[in-house]
Design a protein around this motif. Structure first.
Motif, PDB file in Angstrom:
ATOM      1  N   GLU A 145      45.868  82.733 123.612  1.00 32.37           N
ATOM      2  CA  GLU A 145      45.062  83.869 124.060  1.00 32.37           C
ATOM      3  C   GLU A 145      44.836  84.848 122.917  1.00 32.37           C
ATOM      4  O   GLU A 145      45.787  85.287 122.260  1.00 32.37           O
ATOM      5  CB  GLU A 145      45.731  84.605 125.214  1.00 32.37           C
ATOM      6  N   TRP A 146      43.563  85.188 122.679  1.00 31.65           N
ATOM      7  CA  TRP A 146      43.186  86.214 121.721  1.00 31.65           C
ATOM      8  C   TRP A 146      42.854  87.484 122.487  1.00 31.65           C
ATOM      9  O   TRP A 146      42.099  87.440 123.464  1.00 31.65           O
ATOM     10  CB  TRP A 146      41.953  85.788 120.928  1.00 31.65           C
ATOM     11  N   SER A 147      43.393  88.603 122.052  1.00 28.93           N
ATOM     12  CA  SER A 147      43.127  89.861 122.741  1.00 28.93           C
ATOM     13  C   SER A 147      41.670  90.254 122.597  1.00 28.93           C
ATOM     14  O   SER A 147      40.920  89.684 121.794  1.00 28.93           O
ATOM     15  CB  SER A 147      44.017  90.967 122.174  1.00 28.93           C
ATOM     16  N   GLU A 177      37.560  91.419 130.356  1.00 34.77           N
ATOM     17  CA  GLU A 177      38.001  92.419 129.377  1.00 34.77           C
ATOM     18  C   GLU A 177      37.692  91.998 127.946  1.00 34.77           C
ATOM     19  O   GLU A 177      37.966  92.756 127.012  1.00 34.77           O
ATOM     20  CB  GLU A 177      39.496  92.683 129.545  1.00 34.77           C
ATOM     21  N   PRO A 188      52.384  89.552 121.512  1.00 33.03           N
ATOM     22  CA  PRO A 188      51.257  89.180 120.654  1.00 33.03           C
ATOM     23  C   PRO A 188      51.669  89.131 119.186  1.00 33.03           C
ATOM     24  O   PRO A 188      52.523  89.878 118.728  1.00 33.03           O
ATOM     25  CB  PRO A 188      50.239  90.309 120.909  1.00 33.03           C
ATOM     26  N   SER A 233      40.349  92.445 121.060  1.00 34.37           N
ATOM     27  CA  SER A 233      39.962  92.957 119.746  1.00 34.37           C
ATOM     28  C   SER A 233      39.163  91.936 118.955  1.00 34.37           C
ATOM     29  O   SER A 233      38.500  92.269 117.987  1.00 34.37           O
ATOM     30  CB  SER A 233      41.209  93.361 118.939  1.00 34.37           C
ATOM     31  N   SER A 269      38.938  89.208 126.375  1.00 34.54           N
ATOM     32  CA  SER A 269      39.917  88.307 125.778  1.00 34.54           C
ATOM     33  C   SER A 269      39.394  86.870 125.829  1.00 34.54           C
ATOM     34  O   SER A 269      38.557  86.528 126.671  1.00 34.54           O
ATOM     35  CB  SER A 269      41.255  88.400 126.510  1.00 34.54           C
ATOM     36  N   THR A 304      40.614  82.738 125.912  1.00 38.70           N
ATOM     37  CA  THR A 304      41.731  81.843 126.198  1.00 38.70           C
ATOM     38  C   THR A 304      41.322  80.408 125.914  1.00 38.70           C
ATOM     39  O   THR A 304      40.219  79.977 126.271  1.00 38.70           O
ATOM     40  CB  THR A 304      42.168  81.962 127.674  1.00 38.70           C
TER      41      THR A 304
END
Length: 532
Positions: free
Chosen positions: A526-528, A487, A60, A530, A489, A491
């Motif tokens: 992809e963004w976590s 979760e 990441p 957070s 995230s 995409t």
């Protein structure tokens, strides 16, 4: 799947691709559907290959909104699941994509391919350690591909390394109405062991089953190749019992069948040298009524998918409609208007004619029904180079299958054969120019084809339970689709059809992320969790 060499007809928009034998395939513009041997292989157990051939898990990058990763595969094959840089971006970029997590659409079940008898035989013939490595790469939940759905034939298809068969074949003139001779023993040689190994690697893999033909003695004309199921009460009851018996025997073998269709390609009346059955709407409805009731009585949780054929009726199939009968241009909708609809979980489509927009229109009319693409094979001209096959397959499947099918509410997408040999086989009749997700070479080495990367760009970042969310852009030549995982995230999958790298600004939850998307590339960002 019965295909020969392609020839384009029509201009612009969606055109139909005809084949010298069998089917029709729809393409847009100048793209052709082709599958390819990429020549990208494992380093230790498999043939030498560039370092990018076996995708590594990217690291990441820190941005203002949280951790972001991006990987890309280019149509020229120079990059495959390769990590690319991401960073913060300013406002006002021409190439911008806005993601709206609050606007949700369909839930995702998964991505995968068919384990035909040809695929199973090739995989089963591998040394045990090598086979374990290959299947782990393809199906492990934390692996580089993360496939999670497979489709299997009930009896043989055209991709088989033996004579065509069903699970209750009888000599000519004999019948078996009580199914006293029913046996899944033909599948115990390779199919069942391979499926068990896949499920041991990932027990959550969804298995879909589809028959190509009832036993010949249950059909008019008594042939596996073409013809219809007998229009007799006893025939419907016995064939429903046959399909239920298959599910129960497979469950005892340790392989639960989550979903099934009752006929592969019911509008293909004249298969080219392999099992197939003409099953009009009214007959499929009758069979589903019997099967649905039998499943409920037996307390079997397998759900039924209807149709299992092209987005739109192909000209070739329309031309073979018997005189005086309805060609059934709206087969899925017609089926869902019958009393059999109460037993139908969803509708399965193939990609060989028409446009994915047909799925969206069906979903608008029947929003409670799930939408699937259960088959989409690549193919190639016999003289196409490896590079051309890879380029054309990746381009077509990214822009005409993966992204538009998901934007038209597909819950799952499957290509055709999981594994084939260098000659596109073994097979009996049907397609002689197909390739699989992987190619098994004579020395046991593995080649990853364009389908491998198309599927991985989605399966690796969009797990089961993810929801498609809205995304929009005014930029031309950038196709895209977005998801939010359980979760949290996010995409985004992007296809850049242009011949130059494009700087793309993505706006998500008030934060902008910049990604330089290579020319003619499929890219996943992809963004976590957070990111809000």
């Amino acid at each position: 799947l019965g295909q020969g060499n392609p020839a384009l007809i029509g201009e612009g928009g969606t055109v139909t691709r005809t084949w010298s034998r069998g089917k029709v395939i729809a393409v847009s513009g100048a793209f052709a559907v082709v599958a390819v041997v990429a020549g990208l292989m494992l380093v230790a157990l498999l043939r030498p290959a560039p370092e990018s051939a076996l995708p590594a898990t990217p690291s990441p990058s820190a941005t203002a909104g949280g951790a972001v990763i991006a990987v890309t595969t280019t149509a020229d094959g120079s990059s495959t699941m390769a990590e690319i840089a991401v960073g913060a971006a300013g406002a006002g970029a021409t190439n911008s994509i806005r993601i709206h997590p609050e606007k949700q659409s369909q839930e995702i079940t998964g991505f995968g391919a068919a384990v035909t008898h040809s695929s199973a035989a090739l995989l089963h013939a591998m040394p045990a350690e090598r086979r374990a490595d290959v299947l782990t790469e393809l199906f492990h939940p934390d692996g580089p591909a993360r496939l999670s759905v497979i489709r299997i034939p009930i009896g043989s298809s055209d991709f088989v390394d033996t004579e065509p068969f069903t699970f209750d074949d009888r000599p000519s003139g004999e019948t078996d109405w009580e199914l006293e001779h029913f046996s899944i023993d033909p599948d115990r040689r390779a199919m069942i062991p391979v499926l068990r190994q896949i499920l041991a690697i990932n027990p959550d893999v969804t298995v879909i089953a589809s028959p190509w033909s009832p036993p010949a003695w249950l059909k008019e004309g008594e042939s596996l190749e073409g013809g219809r199921l007998r229009d007799e009460e006893a025939a419907y009851d016995t064939y429903a019992a046959y399909l239920l018996r298959f599910i129960e025997e497979y469950r005892r073998a340790g392989i639960p069948i989550a979903l099934m269709t009752v006929q592969n390609e019911p509008q293909l009346r004249h298969p080219d040298g392999y099992p197939g059955t003409d099953m009009p709407v009214w007959q499929q409805a009758k069979l589903i009524e019997r099967l649905g009731a039998a499943l409920r009585a037996a307390e079997v949780p397998t759900r039924i998918l209807g149709f299992d054929h092209n987005w739109e009726l192909s000209p070739g199939d329309a031309a073979t409609t018997p005189e005086g009968e309805d060609p059934a241009y709206q087969y899925p909708a017609d089926l869902l208007r019958t009393s059999a609809a109460r037993w139908i979980e969803g509708i399965a489509f193939h990609c060989y004619s028409g446009s994915p927009d047909a799925m969206g229109r069906l979903s608008d009319e029947f929003p409670q029904v799930t939408i699937w693409v259960t088959e989409c094979s690549g193919s190639s001209g016999p003289d196409d180079s490896v590079e051309q096959r890879f380029r054309d397959t990746l381009s077509w499947q990214a822009s005409h299958l993966l992204i538009p099918a998901l934007r038209n509410r597909a819950t799952g997408i499957l290509t055709w054969n999981l594994a084939l040999d260098e000659d596109g086989g073994p097979h009996r009749g049907g397609c002689d120019t197909c390739t699989g997700v992987i190619t098994v070479h004579p020395d046991g080495a593995i080649g990853r084809n364009a389908e491998y990367y198309v599927l991985s760009h989605a399966a690796r970042f969009v797990p089961a339970g993810s929801m498609r969310i809205a995304s929009e852009s005014e930029a031309r030549g950038l196709e895209h689709v977005a998801f939010r995982t359980d979760e949290g995230s996010t995409t985004l999958i992007i296809w850049n059809e242009g011949e130059t790298t494009r700087g793309v600004d993505v706006l998500l939850s008030g934060e902008r992320t910049a990604v330089d998307v290579p020319a003619r590339s499929l890219t996943t960002v992809e963004w976590s969790a957070s990111v809000p």
